[in-house]
Design an enzyme around this catalytic site. Structure first.
Site, PDB file in Angstrom:
ATOM      1  N   TYR A  53       6.983 -10.254   6.238  1.00 16.36           N
ATOM      2  CA  TYR A  53       6.875  -8.818   6.488  1.00 16.36           C
ATOM      3  C   TYR A  53       7.445  -8.501   7.863  1.00 16.36           C
ATOM      4  O   TYR A  53       7.384  -9.334   8.784  1.00 16.36           O
ATOM      5  CB  TYR A  53       5.421  -8.357   6.454  1.00 16.36           C
ATOM      6  CG  TYR A  53       4.843  -8.137   5.081  1.00 16.36           C
ATOM      7  CD1 TYR A  53       4.748  -6.855   4.537  1.00 16.36           C
ATOM      8  CD2 TYR A  53       4.375  -9.202   4.321  1.00 16.36           C
ATOM      9  CE1 TYR A  53       4.206  -6.646   3.278  1.00 16.36           C
ATOM     10  CE2 TYR A  53       3.824  -9.004   3.063  1.00 16.36           C
ATOM     11  CZ  TYR A  53       3.739  -7.721   2.554  1.00 16.36           C
ATOM     12  OH  TYR A  53       3.202  -7.512   1.301  1.00 16.36           O
ATOM     13  N   ASP A  60       0.811  -1.203   0.000  1.00 21.02           N
ATOM     14  CA  ASP A  60       0.000   0.000   0.000  1.00 21.02           C
ATOM     15  C   ASP A  60       0.853   1.265   0.000  1.00 21.02           C
ATOM     16  O   ASP A  60       2.072   1.213   0.180  1.00 21.02           O
ATOM     17  CB  ASP A  60      -0.928   0.007   1.224  1.00 21.02           C
ATOM     18  CG  ASP A  60      -2.008  -1.064   1.143  1.00 21.02           C
ATOM     19  OD1 ASP A  60      -2.340  -1.482   0.018  1.00 21.02           O
ATOM     20  OD2 ASP A  60      -2.518  -1.477   2.202  1.00 21.02           O
TER      21      ASP A  60
END
Length: 236
Positions: A110, A51
């Protein structure tokens, strides 16, 4: 020839990684723009979407090259010479014709980075600063996310996907040189899932997290800021 490109980027000033018709200011948009300069008419297909404001140290995309670009070291240099300094090609390797950066991926890693105290102009785009953090609570509760769950209550609305079930293989938190690092490794993640999980770790008790994981109740959670999130590695 198909190749796999490993990228690192500072996502601060980009509108995410995925190409958008409405704006060229995305990571893949910049990659494709430079590819065209090099007479490579190919889409850059990423392993997954990051994002707006999210960074990467190990994003992977695949590109199909014409025959005259067989020298991958030369291509790497050409890309890095033309890309903005906020995007860096770490490696380019030849891949099988059926390799797909997204669908061939087995696991995604992540990391979320937090620092306690006042922010500073040298780190504020890359670290989430908080006044104080209950590290022991986070260290314990992050383990609750390990396993297979329906993460529909940890997903931003508006996603068009077949299933909200995901398997998280590893979750852990540790301190490193003044930073708090949260690590998540899974077969995939939903839109804003990690930021919502981090938000839950910062605000909810273990029982509340368990309720939301079991889809019994959804608590109002503010997603953690995007600047602390990094796509660290794709495993094939």
């Amino acid at each position: 020839m198909r190749c796999a490109i490993t990228l690192a980027y500072d996502g601060t000033h980009f509108l995410g990684s995925q190409t958008q018709q409405s704006s060229p200011n995305t990571i893949m948009g910049k990659i494709e723009s430079v590819l065209r300069q090099l007479h490579i008419d190919s889409k850059a297909v990423a392993s997954g979407r990051t994002d707006r404001g999210v960074h990467a140290s190990g994003q992977v995309c695949h590109v199909d090259l014409p025959e005259f670009w067989s020298d991958l070291k030369k291509l790497k240099k050409a890309l890095n010479d033309r890309l903005p300094t906020s995007i860096h090609v770490k490696d380019i390797i030849a891949a099988d014709d059926d390799f797909h950066a997204r669908y061939s991926a087995k696991k995604r890693v992540y990391r979320y980075i937090i620092k306690e105290g006042e922010d500073n102009p040298f780190e504020v785009n890359f670290v989430t600063f908080l006044d104080s953090v209950d590290f022991e609570k986070i260290e314990q509760n992050i383990k609750l996310f390990k396993g297979e769950f329906d993460f529909k209550e940890f997903m931003k609305s508006g996603s068009d996907i077949k299933t909200t079930n995901r398997v998280i293989y590893k979750t852990f938190a540790y301190r490193y040189k003044g930073f708090i690092i949260l690590n998540f490794e899974a077969n995939g993640f939903l839109r804003s899932q990690i930021r919502l999980m981090v938000g839950a770790l910062l605000t909810l008790d273990a029982s509340n997290i368990e309720e939301q994981l079991s889809c019994k109740k959804r608590y109002k959670i503010k997603p953690a800021p995007s600047n602390g999130l990094y796509l660290a590695k794709i495993k094939y």
